[in-house]
Design an enzyme around this catalytic site. Structure first.
Site, PDB file in Angstrom:
ATOM      1  N   ASP A   1       0.974  -1.166   0.041  1.00  0.00           N
ATOM      2  CA  ASP A   1       0.037   0.112   0.136  1.00  0.00           C
ATOM      3  C   ASP A   1       1.027   1.222   0.063  1.00  0.00           C
ATOM      4  O   ASP A   1       1.526   1.530   1.129  1.00  0.00           O
ATOM      5  CB  ASP A   1      -0.968  -0.010   1.178  1.00  0.00           C
ATOM      6  CG  ASP A   1      -1.817   1.174   1.422  1.00  0.00           C
ATOM      7  OD1 ASP A   1      -1.574   2.199   0.523  1.00  0.00           O
ATOM      8  OD2 ASP A   1      -2.558   1.327   2.431  1.00  0.00           O
TER       9      ASP A   1
ATOM     10  N   TYR B   1      -9.646  14.825  -6.965  1.00  0.00           N
ATOM     11  CA  TYR B   1      -8.666  14.124  -7.849  1.00  0.00           C
ATOM     12  C   TYR B   1      -7.644  15.231  -8.280  1.00  0.00           C
ATOM     13  O   TYR B   1      -6.515  15.184  -8.389  1.00  0.00           O
ATOM     14  CB  TYR B   1      -9.340  13.428  -9.050  1.00  0.00           C
ATOM     15  CG  TYR B   1      -8.664  12.741 -10.041  1.00  0.00           C
ATOM     16  CD1 TYR B   1      -7.855  11.633  -9.723  1.00  0.00           C
ATOM     17  CD2 TYR B   1      -8.557  13.601 -11.483  1.00  0.00           C
ATOM     18  CE1 TYR B   1      -7.254  11.009 -10.900  1.00  0.00           C
ATOM     19  CE2 TYR B   1      -7.580  12.796 -12.235  1.00  0.00           C
ATOM     20  CZ  TYR B   1      -7.080  11.438 -11.942  1.00  0.00           C
ATOM     21  OH  TYR B   1      -6.239  10.800 -13.043  1.00  0.00           O
TER      22      TYR B   1
ATOM     23  N   LYS C   1      -3.751  15.983  -8.187  1.00  0.00           N
ATOM     24  CA  LYS C   1      -2.845  15.955  -9.126  1.00  0.00           C
ATOM     25  C   LYS C   1      -1.905  17.237  -9.493  1.00  0.00           C
ATOM     26  O   LYS C   1      -0.935  17.335  -9.816  1.00  0.00           O
ATOM     27  CB  LYS C   1      -3.543  15.592 -10.768  1.00  0.00           C
ATOM     28  CG  LYS C   1      -4.178  14.295 -10.692  1.00  0.00           C
ATOM     29  CD  LYS C   1      -3.150  13.233 -10.593  1.00  0.00           C
ATOM     30  CE  LYS C   1      -3.648  11.612 -10.814  1.00  0.00           C
ATOM     31  NZ  LYS C   1      -2.547  10.850 -10.644  1.00  0.00           N
TER      32      LYS C   1
HETATM   33  C1  BGC Z   1      -8.536  10.716 -15.735  1.00  0.00           C
HETATM   34  C2  BGC Z   1      -9.551  10.107 -17.013  1.00  0.00           C
HETATM   35  C3  BGC Z   1      -9.775  11.016 -17.829  1.00  0.00           C
HETATM   36  C4  BGC Z   1      -8.716  11.866 -18.453  1.00  0.00           C
HETATM   37  C5  BGC Z   1      -9.406  12.995 -19.079  1.00  0.00           C
HETATM   38  C6  BGC Z   1      -7.590  11.471 -16.420  1.00  0.00           C
HETATM   39  O1  BGC Z   1      -6.640  11.833 -15.375  1.00  0.00           O
HETATM   40  O2  BGC Z   1      -7.920   9.377 -15.146  1.00  0.00           O
HETATM   41  O3  BGC Z   1     -10.395   9.329 -16.264  1.00  0.00           O
HETATM   42  O4  BGC Z   1     -10.652  10.494 -18.734  1.00  0.00           O
HETATM   43  O5  BGC Z   1      -7.844  12.598 -17.300  1.00  0.00           O
HETATM   44  O6  BGC Z   1     -10.291  13.730 -18.423  1.00  0.00           O
END
Ligand code: BGC
Length: 265
Positions: free
Chosen positions: A69, A162, A166
């Site tokens: 993990d 998310y 990132k």
């Molecule tokens: C995501 C995908 C998405 C893509 C473009 C990526 O970081 O994991 O699910 O399709 O970005 O939006």
């Protein structure tokens, strides 16, 4: 193929499926590298083992499969130990493991926020920390490749956790690139767009959703795992020896503000 990679050792996190699997496969089968193939959940063990078995078939161990993990410090340590115990060294560390989920932000449970940040951002920190400690100790001019996303730059409503992770990966990577550049250690991100991977399988199986995504890609197609793996190999190799602190967008132009395509504005 990059001859300087032959015989080098890489750790690839989340290597049992999707981009991580493709990167591990490229390193093993095209670059002749040794790879620590990391997986997390039991359901992914088979795929990781299968990749390793295919590469170890000629009697020499090139791949070792390790459950860990990566959001826990012991997990990253386990991967480093496996690399050192099996291959005696580590030269390249790919922080690939990542997860995503979709919630309107006002309904996003704190636990979900924490889970995504733990894997996508803390995991990158812990993997990088383990790699850097080893590189510094041994004077290795090692390479770290972090998988971010076009969403290190492009806002993505209902994926706020998310995008936060990132965006964090991007600036974290730039910071450590600067911090360790004087030692010859390089750190870069790959920022993939819409790629055909299991994380997107359900979405792309629906023709309407697929068409919707393709509309956001100026080049008009979804990308492949092999295209991301090719970027990873280049960033790992000496051919990119003067490149550090960068994000390489592999996205068919998705991050180029496609709505401006016709010169409107
Ligand atoms: C995501 C995908 C998405 C893509 C473009 C990526 O970081 O994991 O699910 O399709 O970005 O939006």
């Amino acid at each position: 193929m990059y001859p300087d990679l032959t015989g080098k050792t890489a750790v690839v996190t989340g290597a049992s499926s999707g981009l991580g699997h493709g990167i591990a496969q490229r390193f093993l089968q095209q670059e002749g590298m040794n790879v620590v193939v990391n997986y997390h959940s039991e359901k992914h063990r088979g795929a990781a083992q299968e990749l390793a078995d295919a590469c170890n078939a000629n009697g020499r161990t090139m791949a070792v499969v390790v459950q860990a993990d990566i959001s826990q410090e012991e997990g990253a340590q386990k991967l480093l130990d496996a690399a050192l115990d099996t291959f005696g060294t580590v030269d390249v560390w790919v922080n690939n493991a990542g997860i995503e989920s979709r919630y309107p932000t006002h309904e996003l449970p704190l636990e979900e926020w924490e889970k995504v940040l733990a894997v996508n951002l803390t995991g990158v920190f812990l993997g990088s920390k383990a790699a850097l400690a080893r590189f510094v100790d041994t004077g290795t001019k090692g390479v770290i490749v972090n998988l971010s996303s076009v969403h290190e730059k492009v806002p993505w409503p209902t994926f706020a956790h998310y995008t936060a992770s990132k965006g964090g990966v991007k600036l974290f990577s730039e910071t450590i690139a600067l911090e360790y550049a004087h030692l010859g250690i390089r750190v870069n991100c790959i920022a993939p767009g819409a790629i055909e991977t299991p994380i997107n399988a359900a979405k792309f199986a629906d023709p309407k959703a697929l068409a919707q995504t393709v509309k956001l890609v100026p080049m008009g197609t979804i990308g492949t795992v092999e295209q991301i793996a090719a970027a990873a190999a280049w960033l790992a190799s000496d051919q990119s020896g003067y490149v550090t602190g960068q994000s390489l967008f592999v996205d068919g132009g998705m991050s180029l503000y496609p709505s401006f395509e016709r010169g409107d504005g």
